[in-house]
Design a protein around this motif. Structure first.
Motif, short mmCIF file in Angstrom:
data_model
loop_
_atom_site.label_atom_id
_atom_site.label_comp_id
_atom_site.label_asym_id
_atom_site.label_seq_id
_atom_site.Cartn_x
_atom_site.Cartn_y
_atom_site.Cartn_z
N LEU A 132 0.84 -1.19 0.00
CA LEU A 132 0.00 0.00 0.00
C LEU A 132 0.87 1.24 0.00
CD1 LEU A 132 -3.02 0.85 0.18
CD2 LEU A 132 -2.74 0.96 2.66
N ASP A 133 0.44 2.24 -0.73
CA ASP A 133 1.13 3.52 -0.74
C ASP A 133 1.21 4.05 0.70
OD1 ASP A 133 1.67 6.35 -0.90
OD2 ASP A 133 1.17 6.25 -3.02
N PRO A 134 2.39 4.44 1.17
CA PRO A 134 2.52 4.92 2.55
C PRO A 134 1.68 6.16 2.85
CG PRO A 134 4.54 5.33 1.30
CD PRO A 134 3.69 4.43 0.46
N HIS A 135 1.21 6.86 1.81
CA HIS A 135 0.37 8.04 2.03
C HIS A 135 -1.09 7.67 2.28
CE1 HIS A 135 3.86 9.66 -0.27
NE2 HIS A 135 3.74 10.65 0.59
N ILE A 136 -1.44 6.39 2.11
CA ILE A 136 -2.81 5.94 2.36
C ILE A 136 -2.87 5.32 3.76
CG2 ILE A 136 -4.66 4.41 1.60
CD1 ILE A 136 -3.58 4.57 -1.21
#
Length: 468
Positions: A132-136
């Motif tokens: 998962l994108d770390p910004h999510i």
């Protein structure tokens, strides 16, 4: 008469199309049918809509999941299940969620006793599948397969005393709450709540955490409750048309409990007064409405039990839930809305498509080779009879045509004419194109190889692309 080569080419083309469709495109098509629901239709267009992806019971398997299976079969099962989870997850991410919530049972054997190194490898596998994108932001709640030794759900020396500590260090707190778009997301440790219902509340436990929310003095925003174990309901309560099997029944067994008890459920409903409830654990979809009373006023809270995302959790079509939120201060309507998204029936693909078409392919190859050998034998007998009964003498010499297996190219290099020759005889034999002199069994085996190699190459290439 259709030759085996025509059958091979036709089957090769058909298997290639099937592989491309069922190993990738069907996942893209399935998620393409899913759209984020629209809450507050009369909300100003400038209002931000938050999209939340809810995943239940991925329960990635390990060598303990099927103790009666041979190690080789267990490895193959694990590989296929991981591959299916990755494809479903990558397809779900095409919807571009803002937030992800996991409703527990992330790892099938997370509660078992194992070394720290083995647990780290297990957890790394979970992270690899659900990258998962770390910004999510991602939020987790514990399930009975995550936190181990829950007294009311069964004791076992196979369960690790470190399970809860490991869960906290890798996934986060057992109980927590967070505000998202002015909605309170309330995450609880349902297995511990089931234990406290029998042995009494423990300091810092789930019961204390739930009651502590009631004493907070603030304006109540809509509260969404997230629990691994579904809430109590009357026997035979319908789960709605989206369920595959029966309904959720009360009961428990070793290591699990189907629903929370009625006192625990009443505590959650009357204390938290949730607007919407999401639960997992059952693996199948269920939608019920809970009635309760606050200060003499009847209330209702809708509960959605989310389908498991795994293909081996006794549901034919795995799925996940889509939740959309708008700021409740910007709308006079309901500020949240959810919908179900279904993924392909992977077991159905194996059982109803691949296996029957494999049997038909084998039959086609066998029949084509049988008729071809029979026709070839008749042709040789006719040629032999014509040779033996011909009144003309056999020619002593004949014009030798160019070899069809040899290709040559003439070109000028460094001022001199040069020729490049390529003999394709052995290449054609490897491809099975020159099988006139092979026996029936050898011809069948070579044709099977010729059909299989290209779709298998595509399958492994797609698998590599998914695992990379």
């Amino acid at each position: 008469m259709v030759s085996p080569r025509h059958v091979v080419n036709g089957l090769r083309f058909a298997w290639t199309i099937l592989t491309l469709w069922y190993e990738r495109q069907i996942f893209v098509r399935s998620v393409g049918r899913c759209v984020w629901p629209n809450p507050g239709l009369n909300t100003p267009k400038a209002a931000t809509v938050t999209h939340v992806l809810i995943v239940a019971d991925p329960q990635i398997i390990d060598h303990r999941s099927y103790p009666d299976r041979a190690p080789v079969l267990t490895c193959i099962t694990q590989l296929l299940v991981d591959l299916n989870l990755r494809r479903s997850w990558l397809s779900a991410l095409r919807l571009r969620p803002d937030i992800v919530v996991f409703l527990g049972d992330m790892m099938d054997g997370g509660r078992y006793a194992m070394s720290n190194a083995e647990y780290e490898q297990y957890y790394a596998r979970f992270q690899s599948i659900f990258s998962l994108d770390p910004h999510i932001p991602a939020y987790f709640i514990p399930g009975n397969h995550d936190t181990g030794k829950v007294t009311t759900l069964g004791k076992s020396n196979k369960f690790s005393s470190k399970a809860k500590r490991r869960y906290i260090s890798h996934f986060g707190p057992l109980n927590s709450q967070v505000t998202i778009s002015n909605h309170t997301f309330f995450f609880i440790d349902a297995p511990s709540l089931a234990e406290e219902a029998v042995f009494g509340p423990s300091p810092g436990g789930t019961t204390e955490f739930v009651k502590g929310y009631y004493t907070q003095l603030h304006e109540r925003d809509p509260l969404l409750l997230f629990t691994h174990i579904p809430l109590w309901r009357s026997e035979g309560t319908s789960c709605g048309p989206n369920r595959e099997h029966g309904t959720i029944r009360q009961g428990s067994g070793f290591g699990y409990q189907n629903t929370l008890g009625k006192p625990s459920s009443d505590l959650l409903l009357q204390t938290l007064q949730p607007s919407l409830i999401f639960s997992g654990d059952d693996h199948d979809y269920c939608e019920v409405s809970h009635s309760f009373t606050i200060a003499g006023q009847p209330r209702q809270a809708r509960e959605v039990t989310v389908k498991s995302l795994s293909m081996v959790m006794n549901v034919r079509k795995p799925g996940f839930q889509l939740l959309s939120l708008v700021d409740p201060h910007l709308t006079q309507e309901i500020s949240y809305s959810e919908s179900l998204c279904l993924m392909p029936d992977q077991l159905g693909i194996y059982l109803s498509t691949y296996i029957p078409f494999l049997i038909l392919s084998l039959l086609a190859i066998v029949i084509a080779n049988a008729f071809h050998r029979r026709g070839h034998a008749r042709s040789r007998r006719r040629d032999q009879w014509a040779t033996n009964n011909s009144s003309l003498p056999r020619p002593t010499s004949a014009h030798k045509s160019s070899d069809p297996d040899v290709y040559s190219w003439t070109f000028i290099l460094m001022g001199q004419r040069r020729r490049l020759m390529l003999n394709t005889k052995y290449f054609k034999q490897w491809l099975g194109r020159s099988n006139e002199n092979r026996g029936f069994v050898a011809g069948v085996l070579y044709d099977i190889r010729d059909v299989a190699w290209f779709p298998l190459f595509i399958f492994f290439w797609l698998a590599w692309w998914t695992f990379r």
